[in-house]
Write a protein that holds these residues in place. Structure first.
Motif, PDB file in Angstrom:
ATOM      1  N   GLN A 114      -5.729 -12.736  36.100  1.00 42.26           N
ATOM      2  CA  GLN A 114      -6.189 -13.273  34.830  1.00 42.26           C
ATOM      3  C   GLN A 114      -7.709 -13.341  34.832  1.00 42.26           C
ATOM      4  OE1 GLN A 114      -4.799 -17.258  34.247  1.00 42.26           O
ATOM      5  NE2 GLN A 114      -5.746 -18.063  36.094  1.00 42.26           N
ATOM      6  N   CYS A 115      -8.291 -13.207  33.627  1.00 39.17           N
ATOM      7  CA  CYS A 115      -9.739 -13.345  33.489  1.00 39.17           C
ATOM      8  C   CYS A 115     -10.083 -14.812  33.244  1.00 39.17           C
ATOM      9  CB  CYS A 115     -10.244 -12.463  32.351  1.00 39.17           C
ATOM     10  SG  CYS A 115      -9.728 -13.030  30.693  1.00 39.17           S
ATOM     11  N   ASN A 116     -11.361 -15.101  33.037  1.00 39.41           N
ATOM     12  CA  ASN A 116     -11.787 -16.484  32.820  1.00 39.41           C
ATOM     13  C   ASN A 116     -11.261 -17.066  31.521  1.00 39.41           C
ATOM     14  OD1 ASN A 116     -13.202 -16.344  35.216  1.00 39.41           O
ATOM     15  ND2 ASN A 116     -15.149 -15.774  34.235  1.00 39.41           N
ATOM     16  N   ASN A 117     -10.874 -16.227  30.592  1.00 40.11           N
ATOM     17  CA  ASN A 117     -10.298 -16.694  29.331  1.00 40.11           C
ATOM     18  C   ASN A 117      -8.774 -16.784  29.369  1.00 40.11           C
ATOM     19  OD1 ASN A 117     -12.749 -17.005  27.977  1.00 40.11           O
ATOM     20  ND2 ASN A 117     -12.829 -14.827  27.440  1.00 40.11           N
ATOM     21  N   MET A 138     -14.281  -9.688  29.981  1.00 46.68           N
ATOM     22  CA  MET A 138     -14.652 -10.549  31.103  1.00 46.68           C
ATOM     23  C   MET A 138     -14.115  -9.933  32.401  1.00 46.68           C
ATOM     24  SD  MET A 138     -16.381 -13.217  30.085  1.00 46.68           S
ATOM     25  CE  MET A 138     -16.112 -14.461  31.343  1.00 46.68           C
ATOM     26  N   THR A 143      -8.814 -13.202  40.314  1.00 47.10           N
ATOM     27  CA  THR A 143      -8.111 -14.481  40.232  1.00 47.10           C
ATOM     28  C   THR A 143      -6.649 -14.236  39.918  1.00 47.10           C
ATOM     29  OG1 THR A 143     -10.132 -15.549  39.406  1.00 47.10           O
ATOM     30  CG2 THR A 143      -8.053 -16.738  39.132  1.00 47.10           C
TER      31      THR A 143
END
Length: 342
Positions: A114-117, A138, A143
């Protein structure tokens, strides 16, 4: 002389008493609190040590393995959870599309990133996108999304063939393997301009109730009993239905430069519960006969023949196909290994 020994005996007695008192000391409130506090510190230290050891083990173990160490660690962590007031409930997703990768639209597989969003992507998509999220640009690919991975591993999904009669629910990461071997896989009616699609058994019942016997186009047969029929050179087909079991077998002929290719296919899913058939097919002429035996391939749909088949076919040379369009043929259909005897 007489007094000193008495003093010694008294001292010795007092010493003995004092020694007994030292062996069984009186525990005061302050001393007990100190001991309990030290015991609690020891317990906390042991708990911290065990937690740190568990964390070290978590770092060493692979997330995609099902080793004994991981199972034991999971049991330890579960034993420390507070007890539930009600037993856990199982959940089944009626539609697995919600767990598909938003980039390639294929079922998610571990590891999931997953990205930061919070946007998700499977491992292969992260590599193709060069670790850049396709939705917000992003960084993605470093992660892991552990909750979704846990859902993938434990969630039950209804089979996509449920509308055709399958009632089995399978783990999300195993549903693709189940659907490949599902006996309720959809089969299409081989009659031209008929759009019926159903399970193997329902298709046989549909064909028996809807399509009437037409000589040269739709015929009946009995296992291990020879059947005569005519076959056209130019992309013609004859559909046979077994009188008792209702199995549908389609014989197709199509002309190429080196002769006429004849294929025999049964409309059925490729599963162990439905054993394969075999056939012996012959081209009959006045002074010559060409005969060949092979296994009957199971297919869920008979489409238009575009390329030359690789196996399970009969090639009738041009000099045996004749000038007329309709060739006199004979077929005998039996069990999987009976084509050597029919």
């Amino acid at each position: 002389m007489s007094t000193s020994p008495r003093r010694d005996d008294g001292r010795r007695a007092s010493d003995r008493g004092s020694s007994k008192k030292q062996r069984l000391p009186h525990v005061s409130g302050n001393e007990s609190s100190d001991d309990s506090s030290s015991a609690e510190e020891d317990d906390v230290g042991s708990q911290n040590g065990s937690t740190e050891s568990c964390e070290r083990v978590l770092l060493v173990l692979s997330d995609d393995s099902d080793s004994d160490e991981e199972i034991r660690l999971t049991d330890i962590l579960r034993s420390r959870r507070p007890q539930r007031l009600s037993p856990p409930k199982s959940m089944t997703l009626p539609n697995s599309d919600v767990l598909d990768c938003p980039c390639c639209f294929e079922p998610l597989k571990r590891p999931v990133f997953q990205c930061n969003n919070g946007h998700l992507a499977c491992y292969s998509c992260c590599t193709k996108l060069k670790k850049k999220c396709s939705l917000c640009a992003m960084p993605i690919g470093d992660t892991r999304c552990r909750p979704i991975e846990k859902v993938i591993k434990t969630c039950l999904v209804a089979c996509s063939n449920a509308k055709y009669g399958c009632k089995q629910s399978t783990r999300y990461d195993k549903v693709a393997n189940h659907e490949k071997l599902c006996v309720f896989a959809p089969c299409s009616c081989p009659v031209r301009n008929c759009n019926y699609v159903g399970s193997y058994k329902n298709l046989n019942n549909h064909f028996r109730a809807t399509h009437k016997r037409i000589p040269g186009e739709i015929m009946s047969f009995v296992f291990n009993s020879p059947k005569l029929f005519g076959l056209d050179h130019n992309d013609d087909q004859v559909i046979f239905q077994e009188e008792k079991e209702g199995d549908l077998v389609v014989v197709k002929g199509f002309k190429r430069s080196d002769g006429v290719y004849v294929t025999v296919r049964r409309i059925a899913p490729i599963v162990k519960e439905i054993p394969k058939l075999s056939c012996s097919i012959a081209r009959l002429k006045a002074h010559s006969t060409l005969r060949l035996g092979f296994q009957v391939e199971n297919v869920q749909k008979v489409g238009e023949q575009q390329v030359q088949p690789e196996d399970n076919f009969m090639l009738i040379p041009s000099h045996m196909s004749g000038c007329c369009h309709c060739m006199k043929m004979q077929i005998c259909i039996g069990n999987e290994d009976d084509y050597t005897r029919i």
